[in-house]
Scaffold this motif. Structure first.
Motif, PDB file in Angstrom:
ATOM      1  N   ALA A  52      50.674   4.412  38.521  1.00  0.00           N
ATOM      2  CA  ALA A  52      50.217   5.594  38.847  1.00  0.00           C
ATOM      3  C   ALA A  52      49.643   6.174  40.404  1.00  0.00           C
ATOM      4  N   PHE A  53      49.143   5.521  40.842  1.00  0.00           N
ATOM      5  CA  PHE A  53      48.551   5.604  42.288  1.00  0.00           C
ATOM      6  C   PHE A  53      49.724   5.385  43.138  1.00  0.00           C
ATOM      7  N   VAL A  54      50.446   4.531  43.079  1.00  0.00           N
ATOM      8  CA  VAL A  54      51.864   4.658  44.003  1.00  0.00           C
ATOM      9  C   VAL A  54      52.765   5.863  43.827  1.00  0.00           C
ATOM     10  N   PHE A  55      52.949   6.296  42.899  1.00  0.00           N
ATOM     11  CA  PHE A  55      53.611   7.454  42.442  1.00  0.00           C
ATOM     12  C   PHE A  55      52.817   8.769  43.125  1.00  0.00           C
ATOM     13  N   GLY A  56      51.418   8.531  43.235  1.00  0.00           N
ATOM     14  CA  GLY A  56      50.563   9.659  43.515  1.00  0.00           C
ATOM     15  C   GLY A  56      50.691   9.882  45.256  1.00  0.00           C
ATOM     16  N   ILE A  57      50.882   8.367  45.823  1.00  0.00           N
ATOM     17  CA  ILE A  57      51.310   8.239  47.294  1.00  0.00           C
ATOM     18  C   ILE A  57      52.614   8.968  47.590  1.00  0.00           C
ATOM     19  N   GLY A  58      53.429   8.730  46.725  1.00  0.00           N
ATOM     20  CA  GLY A  58      54.926   9.191  46.940  1.00  0.00           C
ATOM     21  C   GLY A  58      54.850  10.735  46.918  1.00  0.00           C
ATOM     22  N   SER A  59      54.096  11.130  45.984  1.00  0.00           N
ATOM     23  CA  SER A  59      53.782  12.678  45.941  1.00  0.00           C
ATOM     24  C   SER A  59      53.283  13.221  47.073  1.00  0.00           C
ATOM     25  N   ALA A  60      51.993  12.669  47.524  1.00  0.00           N
ATOM     26  CA  ALA A  60      51.339  13.193  48.884  1.00  0.00           C
ATOM     27  C   ALA A  60      52.463  13.174  50.134  1.00  0.00           C
ATOM     28  N   VAL A  61      53.289  12.240  50.349  1.00  0.00           N
ATOM     29  CA  VAL A  61      54.330  12.264  51.191  1.00  0.00           C
ATOM     30  C   VAL A  61      55.166  13.264  51.235  1.00  0.00           C
ATOM     31  N   THR A  97      42.688  -3.852  25.468  1.00  0.00           N
ATOM     32  CA  THR A  97      42.772  -4.470  27.003  1.00  0.00           C
ATOM     33  C   THR A  97      41.949  -3.707  27.461  1.00  0.00           C
ATOM     34  N   GLY A  98      41.219  -2.813  27.254  1.00  0.00           N
ATOM     35  CA  GLY A  98      40.383  -2.075  28.392  1.00  0.00           C
ATOM     36  C   GLY A  98      39.282  -2.662  28.776  1.00  0.00           C
ATOM     37  N   SER A  99      38.720  -2.195  29.608  1.00  0.00           N
ATOM     38  CA  SER A  99      37.341  -2.984  30.252  1.00  0.00           C
ATOM     39  C   SER A  99      36.499  -1.734  31.080  1.00  0.00           C
ATOM     40  N   MET A 100      35.279  -2.243  31.288  1.00  0.00           N
ATOM     41  CA  MET A 100      34.340  -1.212  32.205  1.00  0.00           C
ATOM     42  C   MET A 100      35.020  -1.294  33.512  1.00  0.00           C
ATOM     43  N   PHE A 101      35.466  -2.194  34.080  1.00  0.00           N
ATOM     44  CA  PHE A 101      36.049  -2.348  35.526  1.00  0.00           C
ATOM     45  C   PHE A 101      37.186  -1.376  35.487  1.00  0.00           C
ATOM     46  N   GLY A 102      38.159  -1.479  34.400  1.00  0.00           N
ATOM     47  CA  GLY A 102      39.264  -0.625  34.408  1.00  0.00           C
ATOM     48  C   GLY A 102      39.047   0.720  34.258  1.00  0.00           C
ATOM     49  N   ALA A 103      38.000   1.347  33.658  1.00  0.00           N
ATOM     50  CA  ALA A 103      37.591   2.674  33.475  1.00  0.00           C
ATOM     51  C   ALA A 103      37.010   3.025  34.909  1.00  0.00           C
ATOM     52  N   TRP A 104      36.347   2.099  35.626  1.00  0.00           N
ATOM     53  CA  TRP A 104      36.145   2.633  36.855  1.00  0.00           C
ATOM     54  C   TRP A 104      37.299   2.803  37.883  1.00  0.00           C
ATOM     55  N   PHE A 105      38.157   1.691  37.751  1.00  0.00           N
ATOM     56  CA  PHE A 105      39.371   1.467  38.630  1.00  0.00           C
ATOM     57  C   PHE A 105      40.188   2.731  38.348  1.00  0.00           C
ATOM     58  N   ASP A 106      40.438   3.126  37.070  1.00  0.00           N
ATOM     59  CA  ASP A 106      41.211   4.304  36.883  1.00  0.00           C
ATOM     60  C   ASP A 106      40.541   5.680  37.420  1.00  0.00           C
ATOM     61  N   PHE A 107      39.227   5.765  37.320  1.00  0.00           N
ATOM     62  CA  PHE A 107      38.429   7.203  37.809  1.00  0.00           C
ATOM     63  C   PHE A 107      38.409   7.091  39.122  1.00  0.00           C
ATOM     64  N   MET A 108      38.332   6.098  39.740  1.00  0.00           N
ATOM     65  CA  MET A 108      38.414   6.122  41.285  1.00  0.00           C
ATOM     66  C   MET A 108      39.774   6.458  42.010  1.00  0.00           C
ATOM     67  N   PHE A 109      40.903   5.853  41.291  1.00  0.00           N
ATOM     68  CA  PHE A 109      42.072   5.957  41.683  1.00  0.00           C
ATOM     69  C   PHE A 109      42.420   7.424  41.478  1.00  0.00           C
ATOM     70  N   ASP A 110      42.117   7.891  40.430  1.00  0.00           N
ATOM     71  CA  ASP A 110      42.283   9.421  40.153  1.00  0.00           C
ATOM     72  C   ASP A 110      41.579  10.244  40.988  1.00  0.00           C
ATOM     73  N   ARG A 111      40.558   9.996  41.428  1.00  0.00           N
ATOM     74  CA  ARG A 111      39.840  10.919  42.462  1.00  0.00           C
ATOM     75  C   ARG A 111      40.682  10.798  43.756  1.00  0.00           C
ATOM     76  N   VAL A 112      40.867   9.531  44.227  1.00  0.00           N
ATOM     77  CA  VAL A 112      41.492   9.180  45.680  1.00  0.00           C
ATOM     78  C   VAL A 112      42.747   9.941  45.632  1.00  0.00           C
ATOM     79  N   ARG A 113      43.441   9.901  44.477  1.00  0.00           N
ATOM     80  CA  ARG A 113      44.884  10.468  44.376  1.00  0.00           C
ATOM     81  C   ARG A 113      44.881  12.082  44.619  1.00  0.00           C
ATOM     82  N   VAL A 114      43.743  12.599  44.101  1.00  0.00           N
ATOM     83  CA  VAL A 114      43.612  14.032  43.895  1.00  0.00           C
ATOM     84  C   VAL A 114      43.317  14.689  45.414  1.00  0.00           C
ATOM     85  N   ILE A 115      42.556  13.671  46.239  1.00  0.00           N
ATOM     86  CA  ILE A 115      42.094  14.004  47.454  1.00  0.00           C
ATOM     87  C   ILE A 115      43.316  13.937  48.513  1.00  0.00           C
TER      88      ILE A 115
END
Length: 309
Positions: A52-61, A97-115
């Motif tokens: 999803a983050f890679v798609f976000g990079i493509g969107s930003a470009v 297969t969820g994890s606490m780190f996965g929740a953090w990972f997803d949240f941070m990537f979402d915020r970076v993608r928006v910025i």
């Protein structure tokens, strides 16, 4: 390789209530993609978050290029990024297969993608027009996105605290703690505006209240929450609708105004919920001494028996 049926995927992965954009424009596609990839255990939620983050990079470009055609491609990539981002939570719930780190990972990537997409979109439009409004809009989009996440998270914590305090005052057993990955998933739900204090507010039985209840029930029956313009709709307006209609500034301003309006409504509901909480707590505490008085004291009974002998 046996695949899980779509109906089972819906039952096990759909949220009880969600944003109308997700319900109508994301879930139908995401659930079918989940059905395709679920049997492959190497496709983890974290991998989907990275895709999803890679798609976000493509969107930003594409946004940075600034022309109408590239903005449309960027909008499409942003939507695909959001679809895949929704898939990671569904895979986590489906396969456990969820994890606490996965929740953090997803949240941070979402915020970076928006910025990242904000800087690219507004920067591209500034480079094309040299209009300073796009620089101010970049600041506004990032600020509003962070505000609504913080606001939703704090509302969720306050609502849980009030529920726990009332349960404690009633003498009820506290709910079992949500461990590990489930706690992280619960926080992720709250970040998506699930913690709507409207659930705890008494609605008057007058005509206005009746209309509100009918509308809420009609939406809930379709899994759509009453909070019709949340952070999801805000992001989709800025990064999809605005670029598609080639009216980035106008749509961004309108979306910001709607987000502030609905967030203000949430704050008002939260205020009403806290007042209701205080009334309920006072009522419980006022009745507590009477309840204690009705409970016989074993020591007093033994003393009365001894005095009788």
């Amino acid at each position: 390789m046996q695949r899980i049926g779509l109906q089972e995927i819906r039952e096990r992965t759909y949220k009880r209530r969600d944003a109308w954009w997700t319900v109508l424009l994301v879930d139908p596609l995401a659930s079918r993609l989940v059905r395709l990839v679920a049997p492959y255990r190497w496709i983890t939620p974290n991998l989907l978050s990275a895709i999803a983050f890679v798609f976000g990079i493509g969107s930003a470009v594409c946004f940075a290029l600034g022309t109408h055609a590239w903005l449309a491609v960027g909008a499409l990539l942003f939507h695909l990024s959001f679809v895949v981002d929704c898939m990671d939570g569904k895979i986590a719930r489906l396969n456990g297969t969820g994890s606490m780190f996965g929740a953090w990972f997803d949240f941070m990537f979402d915020r970076v993608r928006v910025i990242m997409c904000t800087v690219a979109l507004m920067g591209g439009q500034y480079a094309r027009t040299h209009d300073l409004i796009f620089l101010w809009l970049a600041v506004a989009v990032v600020t509003l996105d962070l505000f609504r996440y913080l606001n939703s998270s704090q509302m969720g914590k306050l609502k849980r605290a009030m529920d726990g305090r009332l349960a404690e005052a009633r003498g009820e057993a506290p709910g079992s703690a949500v461990p590990g990955a489930r706690a992280a998933a619960a926080d992720a739900e709250l970040a998506d505006d699930e913690a709507d204090p409207a659930d705890t507010v008494e609605v008057n039985a007058a005509a206005g209240g009746s209309r509100y209840i009918r509308l809420r029930n009609w939406l809930n029956a379709r899994r759509i929450r009453i909070h019709l313009f949340s952070g999801i709709e805000y992001e989709m307006s800025v990064f999809i609708i605005g670029p598609l209609v080639f009216q980035v500034a106008l749509v961004t301003i309108a979306a910001g105004a709607l987000l502030l309006l609905f967030e203000a409504a949430l704050v008002m509901r939260l205020y009403q919920a806290t007042r209701r909480f205080q009334r309920q707590l006072r009522k419980i505490e006022a009745s507590a001494p009477h309840a204690e008085a009705d409970v016989p004291d074993p020591r007093a009974e033994r003393e009365q028996v001894s005095a009788g002998h």
